[in-house]
Design an enzyme around this catalytic site. Structure first.
Site, mmCIF file in Angstrom:
data_model
loop_
_atom_site.group_PDB
_atom_site.id
_atom_site.type_symbol
_atom_site.label_atom_id
_atom_site.label_comp_id
_atom_site.label_asym_id
_atom_site.label_seq_id
_atom_site.Cartn_x
_atom_site.Cartn_y
_atom_site.Cartn_z
ATOM 1 N N GLY A 15 0.697 -0.864 -0.220
ATOM 2 C CA GLY A 15 -0.415 -0.201 -0.237
ATOM 3 C C GLY A 15 1.368 1.032 0.283
ATOM 4 O O GLY A 15 1.997 1.377 0.646
ATOM 5 N N THR A 130 5.232 1.081 6.797
ATOM 6 C CA THR A 130 3.428 0.789 6.588
ATOM 7 C C THR A 130 2.582 1.938 8.178
ATOM 8 O O THR A 130 3.261 2.650 8.906
ATOM 9 C CB THR A 130 3.083 -0.446 7.155
ATOM 10 O OG1 THR A 130 1.397 -0.683 7.837
ATOM 11 C CG2 THR A 130 3.135 -1.159 8.821
ATOM 12 N N ASP A 132 0.352 0.677 9.498
ATOM 13 C CA ASP A 132 -0.174 0.127 10.455
ATOM 14 C C ASP A 132 0.948 0.814 12.193
ATOM 15 O O ASP A 132 0.675 0.103 12.889
ATOM 16 C CB ASP A 132 -1.143 -0.703 10.053
ATOM 17 C CG ASP A 132 -1.601 -1.110 8.966
ATOM 18 O OD1 ASP A 132 -2.410 -0.086 9.234
ATOM 19 O OD2 ASP A 132 -2.071 -2.081 7.907
ATOM 20 N N GLY A 175 -6.619 -0.721 9.656
ATOM 21 C CA GLY A 175 -5.672 -1.070 10.802
ATOM 22 C C GLY A 175 -6.448 -3.285 11.216
ATOM 23 O O GLY A 175 -7.438 -3.489 11.471
ATOM 24 N N HIS A 277 -8.879 5.298 2.488
ATOM 25 C CA HIS A 277 -7.212 5.370 2.001
ATOM 26 C C HIS A 277 -6.929 7.165 2.160
ATOM 27 O O HIS A 277 -6.062 7.367 1.814
ATOM 28 C CB HIS A 277 -7.831 5.132 0.856
ATOM 29 C CG HIS A 277 -7.600 3.480 -0.107
ATOM 30 N ND1 HIS A 277 -8.813 2.888 0.533
ATOM 31 C CD2 HIS A 277 -6.066 2.931 0.004
ATOM 32 C CE1 HIS A 277 -7.879 2.284 0.314
ATOM 33 N NE2 HIS A 277 -6.428 2.302 -0.300
ATOM 34 N N GLN A 279 -6.223 8.046 4.809
ATOM 35 C CA GLN A 279 -4.827 8.222 5.821
ATOM 36 C C GLN A 279 -4.169 7.570 5.031
ATOM 37 O O GLN A 279 -2.535 8.215 5.787
ATOM 38 C CB GLN A 279 -5.924 7.014 6.530
ATOM 39 C CG GLN A 279 -6.814 7.031 8.390
ATOM 40 C CD GLN A 279 -6.923 5.490 8.210
ATOM 41 O OE1 GLN A 279 -7.264 5.080 8.897
ATOM 42 N NE2 GLN A 279 -7.731 5.466 7.509
ATOM 43 N N ARG A 280 -3.742 7.812 3.749
ATOM 44 C CA ARG A 280 -2.663 7.598 2.988
ATOM 45 C C ARG A 280 -2.232 8.542 2.232
ATOM 46 O O ARG A 280 -0.800 8.178 2.336
ATOM 47 C CB ARG A 280 -3.034 6.136 2.020
ATOM 48 C CG ARG A 280 -2.808 4.430 2.808
ATOM 49 C CD ARG A 280 -3.326 3.598 2.066
ATOM 50 N NE ARG A 280 -3.671 2.251 2.163
ATOM 51 C CZ ARG A 280 -2.278 1.644 2.717
ATOM 52 N NH1 ARG A 280 -1.352 1.823 3.547
ATOM 53 N NH2 ARG A 280 -2.764 0.286 3.268
#
Length: 347
Positions: A15, A130, A132, A175, A277, A279-280
């Site tokens: 990702g 990541t 996460d 998560g 997404h 968050q990315r």
């Protein structure tokens, strides 16, 4: 006699994540200016060396990319070990491109492939990525801080609309197996409750806390990881049961599921907000730029020293090198003690 110049390949897999471009920039700039290396960029994760997909990569290509989200190299979830002849194709393409070493930037799956390739004789160095924050061996991965800040800002904004309409708002964050984003953003955003994959939740307890929150004249905000599960034996909520090349199903929907159950049990209006997404994407925070840059600088030094089969890790304030297996052997999860410490703020 012609002077030997090491040629280094760089790829980003899995990702996308804020800070990837900062790593690429640091690797290339120090590699060229300090070590005199040449570089080739492999496009779209492991698909690049698998299919020979390359792009020019030098200082000129890295100008202006520090604040950019995503990755100029592209990414994918390609797993060469699931493709017949995949490993042989990678070795052949690396040799054809004159690549002496490879810097692989990615999370559990990307670095898992790097670990196996290192065992098979490929000169590879890993950089952990990541949002996460679930890679063992490193205190933090870049991308996590940005994701937490984005989620926290969203929670801050949702407080006012929740109070105005006397609603329960359920905020679903990323998560799959680890609840670090939910826990950190939930505490930072003043959430009424945080639900994470490591701690199955009791829906009756969630509803009791919702009622208690309304009794104190505040509308509750509940933050839930996409991989959170009810304690009564329910399963993770899936968008699709179809698995990717690394065996992962697509999660999503626990927010809507939880909001519907709360509304049915309490009679309080409930809505779900899925950050997904968001968050990315976008500009990485200063911390993620700093960490990603430090990882990149150390990674190219590891290449120069021939310290292959290693990955970079943040330990306290220092960047250390670990064997790749130490970062990919198991996931770093929220412990019961860490979760219980935060529970004082819930309710």
């Amino acid at each position: 006699m012609k002077e030997f110049r090491m040629r280094v390949g760089v790829l980003t897999g899995g990702g996308d994540c804020p800070g990837l471009n900062a790593v690429i920039r640091a690797v290339v700039r120090k590699g060229v200016m300090t070590h005199g290396f040449d570089f080739v960029g492999y496009r779209d994760g492991w698909k690049g060396p698998l299919e020979g997909l390359t792009m020019e990569l030098g200082i000129a290509q890295c100008r202006g990319i520090l604040p950019r989200g995503g990755t100029i190299l592209g990414s994918s979830r390609t797993n060469p070990f699931k493709i017949e002849g995949g490993v042989e194709s990678i070795k052949e393409n690396l040799a054809k491109d004159g690549v002496d070493a490879l810097v692989a930037i990615g999370g559990e799956d990307t670095l898992g492939v790097a670990t196996k390739l290192a065992d098979l004789g490929v000169n590879v160095v890993g950089v952990p990525k990541t949002i996460d924050n679930d890679l063992s061996g490193t205190d933090f991965t870049f991308g996590f801080d940005t994701a937490v800040n984005i989620a926290t800002e969203a929670i801050d904004r949702l407080h006012t609309t929740a109070e105005s309409h006397h609603r329960v708002l359920v905020v679903e964050v990323m998560g799959r197996h680890a609840g670090w984003i939910a826990l950190h953003s939930g505490i930072a955003g003043g959430a009424s409750m945080v639900l994470i994959p490591e701690q199955p939740f009791d829906i009756a307890d969630v509803c009791n806390r919702v009622e208690t929150r309304f009794q104190s004249q505040y509308a509750p905000i509940i933050v839930v990881s996409e991989g959170a599960m009810p304690i009564d034996g329910g399963e993770m909520t899936l968008v699709s049961g179809e698995k990717d090349a690394f065996g992962h199903v697509r999660l999503g929907g626990i927010g809507d599921r939880l909001a519907s159950e709360i509304e049915a049990r309490t009679g309080k209006e409930a809505r779900a907000v899925v950050l997904g997404h968001i968050q990315r994407g976008g500009t990485p925070t200063a911390f993620d730029r700093w960490l990603a840059t430090r990882f990149g600088l150390q990674a190219i030094d590891a290449v120069a020293e021939g310290d292959f089969g290693t990955m970079m890790a943040l330990r306290g304030t220092k960047i250390e090198r670990l064997k790749l297996i130490e970062g990919t052997g198991e996931l770093k999860l929220v412990s019961p003690e860490e979760y219980d410490e935060a529970r004082v703020f819930f309710g």
